[in-house]
Enzyme design. Structure first.
Site, PDB file in Angstrom:
ATOM      1  N   GLU A 114     -38.532  82.187 -14.272  1.00  0.00           N
ATOM      2  CA  GLU A 114     -37.429  82.312 -13.299  1.00  0.00           C
ATOM      3  C   GLU A 114     -36.080  82.444 -14.006  1.00  0.00           C
ATOM      4  OE1 GLU A 114     -38.969  78.744 -11.379  1.00  0.00           O
ATOM      5  OE2 GLU A 114     -38.869  79.775  -9.466  1.00  0.00           O
ATOM      6  N   GLU A 134     -46.763  77.222 -10.660  1.00  0.00           N
ATOM      7  CA  GLU A 134     -46.391  76.067  -9.837  1.00  0.00           C
ATOM      8  C   GLU A 134     -47.430  75.662  -8.806  1.00  0.00           C
ATOM      9  OE1 GLU A 134     -44.380  78.501 -10.666  1.00  0.00           O
ATOM     10  OE2 GLU A 134     -42.388  77.750 -11.163  1.00  0.00           O
TER      11      GLU A 134
HETATM   12  N1  DAK Z   1     -42.484  70.189 -19.248  1.00  0.00           N
HETATM   13  C1  DAK Z   1     -42.489  69.183 -20.154  1.00  0.00           C
HETATM   14  N2  DAK Z   1     -43.092  69.257 -21.351  1.00  0.00           N
HETATM   15  C2  DAK Z   1     -43.733  70.396 -21.642  1.00  0.00           C
HETATM   16  C3  DAK Z   1     -43.767  71.503 -20.750  1.00  0.00           C
HETATM   17  C4  DAK Z   1     -43.107  71.365 -19.498  1.00  0.00           C
HETATM   18  N3  DAK Z   1     -43.041  72.369 -18.618  1.00  0.00           N
HETATM   19  N4  DAK Z   1     -44.497  72.489 -21.324  1.00  0.00           N
HETATM   20  C5  DAK Z   1     -44.884  72.014 -22.532  1.00  0.00           C
HETATM   21  N5  DAK Z   1     -44.422  70.769 -22.726  1.00  0.00           N
HETATM   22  C6  DAK Z   1     -44.631  69.914 -23.880  1.00  0.00           C
HETATM   23  C7  DAK Z   1     -46.042  69.381 -23.916  1.00  0.00           C
HETATM   24  O1  DAK Z   1     -46.155  68.264 -23.092  1.00  0.00           O
HETATM   25  C8  DAK Z   1     -46.173  69.032 -25.387  1.00  0.00           C
HETATM   26  O2  DAK Z   1     -45.499  67.811 -25.622  1.00  0.00           O
HETATM   27  P1  DAK Z   1     -46.170  66.673 -26.577  1.00  0.00           P
HETATM   28  O3  DAK Z   1     -47.482  66.373 -25.949  1.00  0.00           O
HETATM   29  O4  DAK Z   1     -46.264  67.336 -27.910  1.00  0.00           O
HETATM   30  O5  DAK Z   1     -45.175  65.548 -26.523  1.00  0.00           O
HETATM   31  C9  DAK Z   1     -45.385  70.135 -26.080  1.00  0.00           C
HETATM   32  O6  DAK Z   1     -44.520  70.676 -25.075  1.00  0.00           O
HETATM   33  C10 DAK Z   1     -46.263  71.258 -26.594  1.00  0.00           C
HETATM   34  O7  DAK Z   1     -47.060  71.703 -25.514  1.00  0.00           O
HETATM   35  P2  DAK Z   1     -48.660  71.819 -25.614  1.00  0.00           P
HETATM   36  O8  DAK Z   1     -49.206  70.843 -26.592  1.00  0.00           O
HETATM   37  O9  DAK Z   1     -49.187  71.796 -24.226  1.00  0.00           O
HETATM   38  O10 DAK Z   1     -48.811  73.269 -26.254  1.00  0.00           O
HETATM   39  P3  DAK Z   1     -50.002  74.304 -26.042  1.00  0.00           P
HETATM   40  O11 DAK Z   1     -49.771  75.393 -27.027  1.00  0.00           O
HETATM   41  O12 DAK Z   1     -51.321  73.600 -26.069  1.00  0.00           O
HETATM   42  O13 DAK Z   1     -49.798  74.877 -24.562  1.00  0.00           O
HETATM   43  C11 DAK Z   1     -48.530  75.765 -22.699  1.00  0.00           C
HETATM   44  C12 DAK Z   1     -48.659  75.630 -24.262  1.00  0.00           C
HETATM   45  C13 DAK Z   1     -47.207  76.444 -22.404  1.00  0.00           C
HETATM   46  C14 DAK Z   1     -49.670  76.631 -22.195  1.00  0.00           C
HETATM   47  C15 DAK Z   1     -48.620  74.347 -22.075  1.00  0.00           C
HETATM   48  O14 DAK Z   1     -47.665  73.519 -22.734  1.00  0.00           O
HETATM   49  C16 DAK Z   1     -48.314  74.347 -20.613  1.00  0.00           C
HETATM   50  O15 DAK Z   1     -49.149  74.722 -19.791  1.00  0.00           O
HETATM   51  N6  DAK Z   1     -47.085  73.888 -20.249  1.00  0.00           N
HETATM   52  C17 DAK Z   1     -46.721  73.742 -18.880  1.00  0.00           C
HETATM   53  C18 DAK Z   1     -46.404  75.096 -18.321  1.00  0.00           C
HETATM   54  C19 DAK Z   1     -46.051  75.011 -16.848  1.00  0.00           C
HETATM   55  O16 DAK Z   1     -46.904  74.651 -16.032  1.00  0.00           O
HETATM   56  N7  DAK Z   1     -44.845  75.390 -16.552  1.00  0.00           N
HETATM   57  C20 DAK Z   1     -44.370  75.364 -15.216  1.00  0.00           C
HETATM   58  C21 DAK Z   1     -43.722  74.064 -15.015  1.00  0.00           C
HETATM   59  S1  DAK Z   1     -43.324  73.855 -13.325  1.00  0.00           S
HETATM   60  C22 DAK Z   1     -37.587  73.020  -8.714  1.00  0.00           C
HETATM   61  C23 DAK Z   1     -37.273  74.181  -9.298  1.00  0.00           C
HETATM   62  C24 DAK Z   1     -38.084  74.682 -10.261  1.00  0.00           C
HETATM   63  C25 DAK Z   1     -39.195  74.053 -10.635  1.00  0.00           C
HETATM   64  C26 DAK Z   1     -39.516  72.889 -10.044  1.00  0.00           C
HETATM   65  C27 DAK Z   1     -38.714  72.353  -9.083  1.00  0.00           C
HETATM   66  N8  DAK Z   1     -36.780  72.514  -7.753  1.00  0.00           N
HETATM   67  C28 DAK Z   1     -35.824  73.432  -7.151  1.00  0.00           C
HETATM   68  C29 DAK Z   1     -36.818  71.163  -7.356  1.00  0.00           C
HETATM   69  C30 DAK Z   1     -39.987  74.619 -11.666  1.00  0.00           C
HETATM   70  C31 DAK Z   1     -41.191  74.160 -11.944  1.00  0.00           C
HETATM   71  C32 DAK Z   1     -41.855  74.541 -13.183  1.00  0.00           C
HETATM   72  O17 DAK Z   1     -41.342  75.239 -14.007  1.00  0.00           O
END
Ligand code: DAK
Length: 261
Positions: A114, A134
């Site tokens: 985004e 999400e």
């Molecule tokens: N948040 C926090 N930490 C994160 C993170 C995230 N989105 N993505 C990665 N990390 C952290 C991991 O927890 C890990 O931390 P440690 O365990 O080392 O402390 C570190 O980054 C390295 O990540 P991985 O160990 O997981 O690395 P991999 O290579 O194995 O995997 C990955 C990479 C990108 C595939 C995986 O990290 C992953 O799936 N990350 C989450 C991706 C995700 O689901 N992103 C969407 C998040 S939801 C809102 C507006 C907007 C939003 C929400 C509300 N409002 C208006 C209220 C937006 C929501 C989102 O973006």
């Protein structure tokens, strides 16, 4: 403001803004969003900057989304505050009166995708990955994904990406028009800088007014949109740079000395 999670560098007429939380794959927490807002405010005021590059530190990610660790335990009031902050920052970036190029080295997921879409132009490395995961977290995209993705790639593709939460690679993102260009990892910043330099060589007010006309025009009917274009076109004739650009053409001079005036 002391910047910890965002870096701001300026060279000649180009600014490079780097989201700098590589250990968390540059996930956006409240502090990072507040710093980003401060940086945008600085760039709004800086008349010497004609183009901006936004990137992520560490090589693995642009931004891996909003910070799930911080978001996980939010109550409704805190969630609302987070939402207002995020939407305000993204919109301010989108409305910044200079072009912003997202240089995307790796993951651009959720809020990261985004954020890239709030920029004007996206250049991805061949390692970049895009998605709106999400729905798998039990939420809808919250920083404009439901609106900007459909506007950029069309409703059908936006719905597919959002409903399935699937992650696509750079070549597919290019194929569907989500990114303008794909480069090697090594060439990413050079390509972004080359494009920023090409932009910075044009008349800055004309570029600024073009951005506003395109952005505003996309939200309204064609007649209203064309009236925005006419307004912008007219305004150029009150600038010194219009005289400079056209005089240089008529006098067959290749050098133009645009002054942002
Ligand atoms: N948040 C926090 N930490 C994160 C993170 C995230 N989105 N993505 C990665 N990390 C952290 C991991 O927890 C890990 O931390 P440690 O365990 O080392 O402390 C570190 O980054 C390295 O990540 P991985 O160990 O997981 O690395 P991999 O290579 O194995 O995997 C990955 C990479 C990108 C595939 C995986 O990290 C992953 O799936 N990350 C989450 C991706 C995700 O689901 N992103 C969407 C998040 S939801 C809102 C507006 C907007 C939003 C929400 C509300 N409002 C208006 C209220 C937006 C929501 C989102 O973006």
């Amino acid at each position: 403001m002391e910047l910890k999670n965002v870096l701001l560098e300026k060279e000649e007429n180009i600014a490079v803004v780097t989201i700098n939380r590589p250990k968390a794959l540059n996930a956006l927490n409240s502090d990072t969003l507040k710093e980003l807002e401060w940086v945008i405010a600085d760039l709004e005021e800086d008349d010497s900057i004609y183009a901006v590059i936004l990137t992520g530190a560490g090589g693995k990610a642009f931004v891996a989304g909003a910070d799930i660790t911080e978001m996980k335990d939010l109550n409704a009031l805190q969630g609302r505050k987070f939402s207002i902050l995020g939407n305000r920052v993204f919109r301010r970036l989108e409305l910044l009166e200079k072009p912003v190029i997202a240089a995307i080295p790796g993951f651009a997921l959720g809020g990261g995708c985004e954020l890239a879409m709030a920029c004007d132009i996206r250049i991805a490395s061949e390692k970049a990955k895009f998605g709106q995961p999400e729905t798998g977290l039990g939420i809808t995209p919250g920083f404009g994904g439901t609106q900007r993705l459909a506007r950029i790639v069309g409703m059908g593709r936006a719905k597919e990406l959002i409903y399935t939460g699937s992650v696509i690679k750079a070549d597919e993102a290019y194929r569907i028009g989500l990114v303008n260009k794909v480069t090697t990892v090594e060439e990413l910043m050079n390509e972004a800088k080359a494009m920023a330099s090409a932009i910075a060589k044009q008349a800055p007010i004309a570029v600024k007014l073009s951005k506003a006309a395109i952005n505003r025009g996309m939200q309204v009917d064609i007649d209203t949109a064309l009236s925005y274009e006419a307004e912008a076109f007219g305004e150029c004739f009150s600038t010194e740079d219009q005289k400079e650009g056209m005089t240089a053409f008529v006098e067959k001079k290749s050098e133009k000395n645009f002054q942002n005036k």
